[in-house]
Design an enzyme around this catalytic site. Structure first.
Site, PDB file in Angstrom:
ATOM      1  N   ASP A 268       2.320   2.020  -2.969  1.00 37.30           N
ATOM      2  CA  ASP A 268       2.440   2.392  -4.384  1.00 37.30           C
ATOM      3  C   ASP A 268       1.470   3.481  -4.818  1.00 37.30           C
ATOM      4  OD1 ASP A 268       0.160   0.740  -4.403  1.00 37.30           O
ATOM      5  OD2 ASP A 268       0.660  -0.177  -6.325  1.00 37.30           O
TER       6      ASP A 268
ATOM      7  N   GLY B 226      -4.260 -12.740  -5.101  1.00 36.43           N
ATOM      8  CA  GLY B 226      -3.393 -11.605  -4.811  1.00 36.43           C
ATOM      9  C   GLY B 226      -2.062 -11.700  -5.530  1.00 36.43           C
TER      10      GLY B 226
ATOM     11  N   SER C  46      -1.919 -10.994  -8.881  1.00 35.54           N
ATOM     12  CA  SER C  46      -2.046 -10.111 -10.045  1.00 35.54           C
ATOM     13  C   SER C  46      -2.458 -10.775 -11.344  1.00 35.54           C
ATOM     14  CB  SER C  46      -0.742  -9.342 -10.279  1.00 35.54           C
ATOM     15  OG  SER C  46      -0.586  -8.408  -9.289  1.00 35.54           O
TER      16      SER C  46
ATOM     17  N   HIS D 190       0.835  -1.214   0.000  1.00 32.98           N
ATOM     18  CA  HIS D 190       0.000   0.000   0.000  1.00 32.98           C
ATOM     19  C   HIS D 190       0.865   1.257   0.000  1.00 32.98           C
ATOM     20  CE1 HIS D 190      -4.145  -1.691   0.536  1.00 32.98           C
ATOM     21  NE2 HIS D 190      -3.399  -2.755   0.823  1.00 32.98           N
TER      22      HIS D 190
ATOM     23  N   SER E 202     -11.676 -18.813 -22.443  1.00 38.98           N
ATOM     24  CA  SER E 202     -10.660 -19.003 -21.402  1.00 38.98           C
ATOM     25  C   SER E 202     -10.658 -20.458 -20.971  1.00 38.98           C
ATOM     26  CB  SER E 202     -10.993 -18.110 -20.203  1.00 38.98           C
ATOM     27  OG  SER E 202     -10.391 -18.622 -19.044  1.00 38.98           O
TER      28      SER E 202
ATOM     29  N   ASP F  24       1.497  -3.492  -9.557  1.00 40.01           N
ATOM     30  CA  ASP F  24       1.247  -4.775 -10.222  1.00 40.01           C
ATOM     31  C   ASP F  24       1.521  -4.682 -11.720  1.00 40.01           C
ATOM     32  OD1 ASP F  24       0.337  -5.233  -7.712  1.00 40.01           O
ATOM     33  OD2 ASP F  24      -1.782  -5.348  -8.243  1.00 40.01           O
TER      34      ASP F  24
HETATM   35  C1  GLA Z   1      -3.011  -4.428  -4.811  1.00 41.07           C
HETATM   36  C2  GLA Z   1      -2.972  -3.228  -5.736  1.00 41.07           C
HETATM   37  C3  GLA Z   1      -1.568  -2.616  -5.773  1.00 41.07           C
HETATM   38  C4  GLA Z   1      -1.039  -2.367  -4.361  1.00 41.07           C
HETATM   39  C5  GLA Z   1      -1.238  -3.586  -3.471  1.00 41.07           C
HETATM   40  C6  GLA Z   1      -0.892  -3.324  -2.038  1.00 41.07           C
HETATM   41  O1  GLA Z   1      -2.214  -5.454  -5.343  1.00 41.07           O
HETATM   42  O2  GLA Z   1      -3.343  -3.587  -7.043  1.00 41.07           O
HETATM   43  O3  GLA Z   1      -1.570  -1.433  -6.529  1.00 41.07           O
HETATM   44  O4  GLA Z   1      -1.615  -1.229  -3.794  1.00 41.07           O
HETATM   45  O5  GLA Z   1      -2.566  -4.078  -3.521  1.00 41.07           O
HETATM   46  O6  GLA Z   1       0.461  -3.088  -1.894  1.00 41.07           O
END
Ligand code: GLA
Length: 354
Positions: A32, A116, A118, A30, A63, A164
């Site tokens: 970024d 989490g 991405s 958090h 998919s 990300d």
């Molecule tokens: C998610 C968001 C990122 C970042 C993280 C926490 O992955 O997409 O931009 O803020 O949470 O670090």
């Protein structure tokens, strides 16, 4: 193979295909969207996309993870459907002149959704890179990351930062991206060969767009308004102390941003100097800060982190947006097998991701 899958589903060959990895963040959470530093690394797991442009405005998506075909249109707005990230990317590629019309798209993925790591940034970056390459455009990977963030912020409505998208657009497996999110300057730092950054899912699922991420973002906006600028992470100790006037909660949110940024700067030095024990300590402090100051961990994840440490990890922390998902743990490679077997015995809902 993605090209065979595409041909099988659409009855003609794809014009282009590509791969984009997922990412795990080693430290700097958090930070970024608050002017700080992050240290994500690319995973071997990722998303492969094959695509052919269409003359009409239809977007057809297949998919390997979802039944049937998603039939969308370039003019569609988001519908809380898995195909939104692709539709939003094609729509933005049209707005930015990279494409004129829709596309047939096939997706294969080894990235678990909602973990989490991405998957959404990977799919968005992958589609935008393919659109760029088809157009013969000179946009850089960094430009693509910035565009991909716009898809999240403006099309999906998820107010995420840039970590990300930059990580998956730029880093390769085995490398960490030491990224200054205030300037987008970065360095690629090799990960050590003798330690593994294990990614373990807690078994607790959360969706970033479910609202809790947004609440943290809004708390940070309040802090920024009080500061009169957007860089919470790099304020001085005295500026941080002055924020006590905002009340205990906002003060602790700011303290997390400041301290996690500083830990991330130190962590980059540790990686370069192979100071793995110190890196582990920084990861542990980061988890405590996320738990007590930013308040984005859940008890099941706290237990997983604590067990990971007791069983021999040098450092462990929740990674990503928070409220569940994965932990990342730094483990000597020769211990990984026993360590993970014990960890799963003590945490039956947890499972190996990378
Ligand atoms: C998610 C968001 C990122 C970042 C993280 C926490 O992955 O997409 O931009 O803020 O949470 O670090």
């Amino acid at each position: 193979m993605i090209t065979h899958y595409f041909e099988d589903k659409f009855g003609h060959a794809a014009q282009i295909s590509g791969f984009t990895p997922g990412r795990v963040n080693l430290i700097g959470e958090h930070t970024d969207y608050n002017g700080g530093m992050v240290l994500p690394t690319a995973l071997e797991l990722g998303i492969t996309v094959a695509m052919s442009p269409r003359k009409d405005s239809t977007i057809q998506i297949r998919s390997d993870k979802f039944e049937g075909v998603a039939q969308r249109d370039v003019a569609d707005s988001a519908q809380e459907h898995w195909s939104d990230y692709i539709t939003g990317s094609i729509a933005l590629a049209n707005t930015e002149g990279l494409m004129q019309g829709g596309a047939d798209i096939a997706v294969e993925t080894t990235l678990p959704f909602g973990a989490g790591i991405s998957s959404s940034a990977a799919i968005t970056v992958c589609v935008l890179k393919l659109a760029r390459d088809m157009a013969g455009s000179k946009l850089s990977d960094q430009d693509i990351a910035v565009m991909a963030r716009r898809v999240e912020n403006e099309y999906i409505g998820m107010p995420c930062g840039i970590m990300d998208q930059m990580a998956v657009a730029i880093a390769h497996p085995g490398q960490a991206l030491a990224l200054h999110t205030d300037t987008l300057d970065y360095d690629l730092v090799d990960l050590p060969g003798d330690h593994h950054m294990a990614v373990i899912h807690s078994g607790v699922y959360r969706a970033l767009n479910e609202g809790r991420y947004k609440i943290r973002k809004e708390e940070c906006d309040e802090i920024k308004a009080a500061l009169g600028h957007d860089n919470i992470c790099q304020i001085s100790d005295s500026e941080l102390e002055a924020l006590r006037s905002l009340g205990d909660t906002l003060y602790r949110r700011a303290r997390h941003c400041v301290t996690d940024h500083r830990r991330t700067v130190d962590a980059v030095t540790c990686l370069r100097n192979h100071e793995m024990e110190k890196l582990g300590e920084l990861m542990n402090e980061s988890h405590i800060s996320m738990r007590d100051d930013f308040e984005i961990t859940v008890p099941k994840v706290d237990k997983l982190v604590s067990d990971a440490l007791t069983l021999g990890a040098l450092g462990a922390r929740q990674t990503g947006g928070g409220f569940g998902g994965c932990i990342v743990a730094c483990v000597p490679k020769d211990k990984v097998e026993n360590w993970s077997a014990e960890l799963f015995a003590q945490n039956p809902d947890a499972f190996w991701v990378a």
